[in-house]
Design a protein around this motif. Sequence first.
Motif, PDB file in Angstrom:
ATOM      1  N   THR A 153       0.821  -1.213   0.000  1.00 17.81           N
ATOM      2  CA  THR A 153       0.000   0.000   0.000  1.00 17.81           C
ATOM      3  C   THR A 153       0.855   1.263   0.000  1.00 17.81           C
ATOM      4  O   THR A 153       0.391   2.327  -0.373  1.00 17.81           O
ATOM      5  CB  THR A 153      -0.947   0.039   1.215  1.00 17.81           C
ATOM      6  OG1 THR A 153      -0.246  -0.485   2.333  1.00 17.81           O
ATOM      7  CG2 THR A 153      -2.208  -0.767   0.957  1.00 17.81           C
ATOM      8  N   ASN A 154       2.109   1.150   0.458  1.00 16.68           N
ATOM      9  CA  ASN A 154       2.931   2.363   0.482  1.00 16.68           C
ATOM     10  C   ASN A 154       4.029   2.380  -0.587  1.00 16.68           C
ATOM     11  O   ASN A 154       5.041   3.041  -0.443  1.00 16.68           O
ATOM     12  CB  ASN A 154       3.524   2.593   1.880  1.00 16.68           C
ATOM     13  CG  ASN A 154       4.141   1.314   2.425  1.00 16.68           C
ATOM     14  OD1 ASN A 154       4.351   0.354   1.675  1.00 16.68           O
ATOM     15  ND2 ASN A 154       4.431   1.294   3.716  1.00 16.68           N
ATOM     16  N   THR A 155       3.823   1.633  -1.670  1.00 19.13           N
ATOM     17  CA  THR A 155       4.827   1.609  -2.738  1.00 19.13           C
ATOM     18  C   THR A 155       4.880   2.949  -3.470  1.00 19.13           C
ATOM     19  O   THR A 155       5.940   3.434  -3.817  1.00 19.13           O
ATOM     20  CB  THR A 155       4.525   0.481  -3.752  1.00 19.13           C
ATOM     21  OG1 THR A 155       4.319  -0.719  -3.027  1.00 19.13           O
ATOM     22  CG2 THR A 155       5.665   0.300  -4.722  1.00 19.13           C
ATOM     23  N   ASN A 156       3.703   3.529  -3.714  1.00 20.47           N
ATOM     24  CA  ASN A 156       3.613   4.805  -4.426  1.00 20.47           C
ATOM     25  C   ASN A 156       4.242   4.794  -5.822  1.00 20.47           C
ATOM     26  O   ASN A 156       4.972   5.701  -6.206  1.00 20.47           O
ATOM     27  CB  ASN A 156       4.176   5.946  -3.577  1.00 20.47           C
ATOM     28  CG  ASN A 156       3.459   7.254  -3.875  1.00 20.47           C
ATOM     29  OD1 ASN A 156       2.477   7.276  -4.637  1.00 20.47           O
ATOM     30  ND2 ASN A 156       3.951   8.344  -3.310  1.00 20.47           N
ATOM     31  N   VAL A 157       3.979   3.725  -6.551  1.00 19.18           N
ATOM     32  CA  VAL A 157       4.282   3.676  -7.984  1.00 19.18           C
ATOM     33  C   VAL A 157       2.926   3.546  -8.673  1.00 19.18           C
ATOM     34  O   VAL A 157       2.122   2.697  -8.285  1.00 19.18           O
ATOM     35  CB  VAL A 157       5.171   2.470  -8.337  1.00 19.18           C
ATOM     36  CG1 VAL A 157       5.324   2.341  -9.854  1.00 19.18           C
ATOM     37  CG2 VAL A 157       6.539   2.600  -7.673  1.00 19.18           C
ATOM     38  N   ILE A 158       2.666   4.407  -9.644  1.00 19.98           N
ATOM     39  CA  ILE A 158       1.393   4.304 -10.374  1.00 19.98           C
ATOM     40  C   ILE A 158       1.685   3.926 -11.821  1.00 19.98           C
ATOM     41  O   ILE A 158       2.591   4.475 -12.461  1.00 19.98           O
ATOM     42  CB  ILE A 158       0.576   5.611 -10.259  1.00 19.98           C
ATOM     43  CG1 ILE A 158       0.151   5.796  -8.792  1.00 19.98           C
ATOM     44  CG2 ILE A 158      -0.649   5.572 -11.184  1.00 19.98           C
ATOM     45  CD1 ILE A 158      -0.696   7.011  -8.507  1.00 19.98           C
ATOM     46  N   VAL A 159       0.971   2.919 -12.293  1.00 18.67           N
ATOM     47  CA  VAL A 159       1.189   2.407 -13.640  1.00 18.67           C
ATOM     48  C   VAL A 159       0.124   2.973 -14.574  1.00 18.67           C
ATOM     49  O   VAL A 159      -1.071   2.772 -14.359  1.00 18.67           O
ATOM     50  CB  VAL A 159       1.115   0.859 -13.670  1.00 18.67           C
ATOM     51  CG1 VAL A 159       1.576   0.340 -15.024  1.00 18.67           C
ATOM     52  CG2 VAL A 159       1.955   0.247 -12.550  1.00 18.67           C
ATOM     53  N   LEU A 160       0.565   3.693 -15.593  1.00 18.27           N
ATOM     54  CA  LEU A 160      -0.346   4.170 -16.622  1.00 18.27           C
ATOM     55  C   LEU A 160      -0.090   3.336 -17.865  1.00 18.27           C
ATOM     56  O   LEU A 160       1.060   3.060 -18.193  1.00 18.27           O
ATOM     57  CB  LEU A 160      -0.093   5.647 -16.931  1.00 18.27           C
ATOM     58  CG  LEU A 160      -0.316   6.622 -15.770  1.00 18.27           C
ATOM     59  CD1 LEU A 160       0.084   8.043 -16.177  1.00 18.27           C
ATOM     60  CD2 LEU A 160      -1.771   6.588 -15.318  1.00 18.27           C
ATOM     61  N   ALA A 161      -1.162   2.917 -18.515  1.00 22.71           N
ATOM     62  CA  ALA A 161      -0.987   2.128 -19.730  1.00 22.71           C
ATOM     63  C   ALA A 161      -1.866   2.714 -20.820  1.00 22.71           C
ATOM     64  O   ALA A 161      -2.936   3.252 -20.538  1.00 22.71           O
ATOM     65  CB  ALA A 161      -1.362   0.670 -19.477  1.00 22.71           C
ATOM     66  N   ALA A 162      -1.401   2.652 -22.064  1.00 19.16           N
ATOM     67  CA  ALA A 162      -2.157   3.225 -23.171  1.00 19.16           C
ATOM     68  C   ALA A 162      -2.569   2.154 -24.165  1.00 19.16           C
ATOM     69  O   ALA A 162      -1.835   1.185 -24.401  1.00 19.16           O
ATOM     70  CB  ALA A 162      -1.316   4.293 -23.887  1.00 19.16           C
ATOM     71  N   THR A 163      -3.758   2.358 -24.720  1.00 23.12           N
ATOM     72  CA  THR A 163      -4.224   1.440 -25.757  1.00 23.12           C
ATOM     73  C   THR A 163      -5.242   2.146 -26.646  1.00 23.12           C
ATOM     74  O   THR A 163      -5.906   3.080 -26.213  1.00 23.12           O
ATOM     75  CB  THR A 163      -4.870   0.180 -25.150  1.00 23.12           C
ATOM     76  OG1 THR A 163      -5.283  -0.686 -26.211  1.00 23.12           O
ATOM     77  CG2 THR A 163      -6.092   0.517 -24.308  1.00 23.12           C
ATOM     78  N   ASN A 164      -5.339   1.733 -27.889  1.00 18.68           N
ATOM     79  CA  ASN A 164      -6.483   2.182 -28.683  1.00 18.68           C
ATOM     80  C   ASN A 164      -7.474   1.040 -28.884  1.00 18.68           C
ATOM     81  O   ASN A 164      -8.426   1.165 -29.637  1.00 18.68           O
ATOM     82  CB  ASN A 164      -6.059   2.815 -30.021  1.00 18.68           C
ATOM     83  CG  ASN A 164      -4.839   2.178 -30.619  1.00 18.68           C
ATOM     84  OD1 ASN A 164      -4.755   0.970 -30.686  1.00 18.68           O
ATOM     85  ND2 ASN A 164      -3.884   2.987 -31.038  1.00 18.68           N
ATOM     86  N   ARG A 165      -7.246  -0.075 -28.199  1.00 15.14           N
ATOM     87  CA  ARG A 165      -8.141  -1.221 -28.297  1.00 15.14           C
ATOM     88  C   ARG A 165      -8.484  -1.771 -26.916  1.00 15.14           C
ATOM     89  O   ARG A 165      -8.144  -2.903 -26.596  1.00 15.14           O
ATOM     90  CB  ARG A 165      -7.473  -2.337 -29.121  1.00 15.14           C
ATOM     91  CG  ARG A 165      -7.197  -2.035 -30.578  1.00 15.14           C
ATOM     92  CD  ARG A 165      -8.466  -1.856 -31.392  1.00 15.14           C
ATOM     93  NE  ARG A 165      -9.491  -2.867 -31.174  1.00 15.14           N
ATOM     94  CZ  ARG A 165      -9.563  -4.023 -31.822  1.00 15.14           C
ATOM     95  NH1 ARG A 165      -8.656  -4.358 -32.714  1.00 15.14           N
ATOM     96  NH2 ARG A 165     -10.557  -4.861 -31.592  1.00 15.14           N
ATOM     97  N   ALA A 166      -9.196  -0.985 -26.117  1.00 14.36           N
ATOM     98  CA  ALA A 166      -9.551  -1.463 -24.771  1.00 14.36           C
ATOM     99  C   ALA A 166     -10.413  -2.716 -24.850  1.00 14.36           C
ATOM    100  O   ALA A 166     -10.401  -3.556 -23.954  1.00 14.36           O
ATOM    101  CB  ALA A 166     -10.262  -0.375 -23.984  1.00 14.36           C
ATOM    102  N   ASP A 167     -11.139  -2.868 -25.962  1.00 16.13           N
ATOM    103  CA  ASP A 167     -12.072  -3.993 -26.098  1.00 16.13           C
ATOM    104  C   ASP A 167     -11.373  -5.351 -26.191  1.00 16.13           C
ATOM    105  O   ASP A 167     -11.961  -6.365 -25.867  1.00 16.13           O
ATOM    106  CB  ASP A 167     -12.959  -3.780 -27.333  1.00 16.13           C
ATOM    107  CG  ASP A 167     -12.144  -3.577 -28.605  1.00 16.13           C
ATOM    108  OD1 ASP A 167     -11.215  -2.743 -28.583  1.00 16.13           O
ATOM    109  OD2 ASP A 167     -12.402  -4.268 -29.607  1.00 16.13           O
ATOM    110  N   VAL A 168     -10.109  -5.386 -26.640  1.00 11.18           N
ATOM    111  CA  VAL A 168      -9.438  -6.688 -26.787  1.00 11.18           C
ATOM    112  C   VAL A 168      -8.654  -7.089 -25.528  1.00 11.18           C
ATOM    113  O   VAL A 168      -8.107  -8.181 -25.465  1.00 11.18           O
ATOM    114  CB  VAL A 168      -8.463  -6.715 -28.003  1.00 11.18           C
ATOM    115  CG1 VAL A 168      -9.200  -6.417 -29.293  1.00 11.18           C
ATOM    116  CG2 VAL A 168      -7.277  -5.775 -27.813  1.00 11.18           C
TER     117      VAL A 168
END
Length: 270
Positions: A153-168
């Motif tokens: 809970t105290n790691t404080n790393v946030i992962v952002l990921a990008a996609t143009n195909r959320a459906d797959v």
Amino acid sequence: SKAKLFDEKTDTRTSFKDVAGLEGAKEEVEEIVDFLRNPDKYTSLGGKIPKGALLVGPPGTGKTLLAKAVAGEAKVPFFSLSGSDFVEMFVGVGASRVRDLFKQAKDKSPAIIFIDEIDAIGRARGKNNFTGSNDERENTLNQLLTEMDGFGTNTNVIVLAATNRADVLDKALMRAGRFDRQIYVDLPDIRERKEIFEVHLRPIKTAETLDLDFLARQTPGFSGADIANVCNEAALIAARKEKKAVTKQDFLDAVDRIVGGLEKKNKIIT
Ligand code: ATP
């Protein structure tokens, strides 16, 4: 190489000022900036800070830019990798790259991890539509899920990921405690295109006061990346003609050229 994964000096300089339009998306990521800056404020009442968010939208709309701006605004390091990097990897390499990336980020936390084209590793399991080895892709995906679940809970790393195909994407990625937030990053409307022109005209020497409403009207369907391209192309066209500054006509020529390029691209796809 490590240098490619982590470029603290150049990547923390992007700010929200570089991102035009996208008001809704910016508002959502502002909260993430605050999580990174003041984690205690959020955990004090027993809440858990989200581990990940998915940026969803068409190519060239500023997903990478927005992720870099989050790191820049929060003044935290930015670690990134692209799902397509894994396409031609040998067995075991993908999972160990993911492990390595998370270790580096945890060592430098607070930090942002950005995974571009997550669909290349995050497609629903059991569907063999991956160019490389499917086992390898699944191992990589499983390692990613393991890493996100293993965050304290105290790691404080946030992962952002990008996609143009959320459906797959594999639904396991969207489960609570993983990428449980989705942020939409759409093609710009006419007002947003004008703002994107403003940003990308900053470094350009123009000969006249350009009518940005006019340019925005000339560019329906253009992404932010296309508009950045127009501004750059216009400057090159003018320079080729030995001009001292870029004119409206150079911009129109650049728009034509980009439209031509987009048409060609669409022909190849269909
Ligand atoms: P892809 O899905 O193809 O990876 P992306 O959504 O991650 O695309 P970016 O790589 O962030 O798009 O955008 C490419 C470039 O286009 C940016 O570096 C920036 O120069 C320009 N750009 C895109 N969107 C915007 C925007 N909203 N404001 C200003 N510039 C933008």
